[in-house]
Design a protein around this motif. Sequence first.
Motif, short mmCIF file in Angstrom:
data_model
loop_
_atom_site.label_atom_id
_atom_site.label_comp_id
_atom_site.label_asym_id
_atom_site.label_seq_id
_atom_site.Cartn_x
_atom_site.Cartn_y
_atom_site.Cartn_z
N CYS A 1 34.19 34.90 45.35
CA CYS A 1 35.43 34.13 45.19
C CYS A 1 35.15 32.71 44.72
CB CYS A 1 36.21 34.11 46.50
SG CYS A 1 36.92 35.72 46.91
N CYS B 1 34.84 39.33 45.26
CA CYS B 1 36.18 38.81 44.93
C CYS B 1 37.06 39.98 44.52
CB CYS B 1 36.12 37.77 43.81
SG CYS B 1 37.77 37.17 43.41
N ALA B 2 37.99 40.31 45.41
CA ALA B 2 38.83 41.49 45.17
C ALA B 2 39.93 41.23 44.14
CB ALA B 2 39.44 41.96 46.49
N GLY B 3 40.07 39.96 43.76
CA GLY B 3 41.08 39.63 42.76
C GLY B 3 40.52 39.60 41.35
N TRP C 1 38.95 35.28 50.81
CA TRP C 1 40.11 35.87 50.15
C TRP C 1 41.37 35.03 50.41
CZ3 TRP C 1 39.70 41.92 51.27
CH2 TRP C 1 38.59 42.42 50.59
N CYS D 1 41.19 32.11 47.97
CA CYS D 1 40.87 32.37 46.56
C CYS D 1 42.14 32.63 45.74
CB CYS D 1 39.94 33.58 46.50
SG CYS D 1 39.67 34.22 44.83
N CYS E 1 42.31 36.30 44.47
CA CYS E 1 42.63 37.29 45.50
C CYS E 1 44.09 37.16 45.91
CB CYS E 1 41.70 37.12 46.72
SG CYS E 1 40.02 37.70 46.38
#
Length: 505
Positions: free
Chosen positions: A248, A268-270, A306, A309, A312
């Motif tokens: 992130c 970083c899930a975004g 998260w 971020c 995210c």
Amino acid sequence: MTGVLAMLATVVALVPEPCEQAWREGVYSVDAEPGALRACNVAVSAEHVKFVHDAAIPPEGYRIDVSADGIAVASSDDAGAFYAMMTLKQAATVIGDRKNGFRLSIPCGTVIDAPAFRWRGFMLDEGRHFFGKEVVKHLLELIAEHKLNVFHWHLTEDQGWRLAIDRFPELVKYGSVRPRSVAHGSRGLAEFGDCVFNTEPYGPYFYTADDVREILAFAKARHIAVVPEIEMPGHIRALLAAHPEFSCKGDLSRVPHTYWTIEEDVLCAGNDDAIRFMEQVLDEVCELFPGAYVHIGGDECPKKRWRECPKCQARIKALGLKDEDALQAWVTRHFTDYLAKKGRRAIGWDEVFAGSPGKETIIQCWHIQHGNKFGLLAAEAGYPVIVSDMKRTYFSLPQGVQDDPFTYLSPDGRCSLETAYSFDPMSGMTDAAAPHVLGAECCMWSECTWNIYDLDFKLWPRVCAFAETMWAAPKVPRDFADFVRRMTIHRRRLIAAGVNCAPLE
Ligand code: ACM
Ligand code: ZN
């Protein structure tokens, strides 16, 4: 003859205990080298053993009939024949000397046997400490002898990435080496104030594709399925050392974590590129590991980054998700679906259950707060479940025996041999849940395990107890005293095979 027979009856101390065994007067006895015991496998034994197919015998089960004239083994599959050989190996003794020659003897009798659970696993963490393929083979040989059939290979961690991925060479270039480590014998938990570091670089340590193929072939010959674990979205700091752009914050140092806490930096899930990157890693993992299962971790993913971020948060908004927990559920669902499209079953630690992944996902339960609550809920919801009760199957815990060099290492209690023997994956399961329990795994986390001596000491004899609970648990009443009696003999076999087996008490 009577004296020899009496002695043979005593040494037939089988671990895991078979479902039925009956020994009689008489022995099958042949000239043999002392090494014959170690070489005891289906192929080299064909000259002494008559193998027959019997469709009525359950999967992995077998029947052995030993008479003075020969040995007959019946099974419905190759695994059953293999386990019969593992039983014969324990039942056999080699007596003699160089001058007069050696004789291998097996008492006459019958053994009828089959496993209680189909998933009988052993997990090894090589992220914290790396042991290498000779140690892995040593462990595979031993777990096969105890009739375990799954090797769960925990290959990636905050502290080390141990699998070469051709497409992304930086993963091992940065991820498999750290500039310092927790010194041998130090607990490595800074918050306890007793973390001592050395100044030696640790690594680069990793497995190549050729190493993996070698291990897979070795495991296959012993009827062991290998399940690679590629952790995500947490426990991924070593990956982020190689690819900080997928964190992130984006500006991390290029070194894995060097001691044993859970890192706040996660995938970083975004970031669509980070998601695509993990897909490509999984593509290569699936090419390397042709087995049915891939473990994607999912445990202990802190949500701090998260929350802060923008990418995210934008993903949460765009997908209409409630919060960061829902974002992890989305990540899990994405990768379990991705693997399903490739024909693989995903396994995740019990945290992934909270996100309701696809029903084909296997849930590995390690938390035991409120009884085996996660296991029970997951199984009742219809998910296949593997139980790894952290108090009874985590052999990284000290065992509290005499001279245990690890007694001081854990604030989380101990797991004695008797505690390990008390493990029952069906504990607390309802009738609705029970059919979904595949079995269990014992786990060797390697924070406080530096080398093969530490490893063996922690694993043995507790893996023997675990193996017995997996093989015959529901069928025979548990008798710890009898297990210990057999273990006093079996422990000598382990020590003769070069295993640094801990004392029984
Ligand atoms: C775990 O022990 N974090 C699965
Ligand atoms: Zn992010």
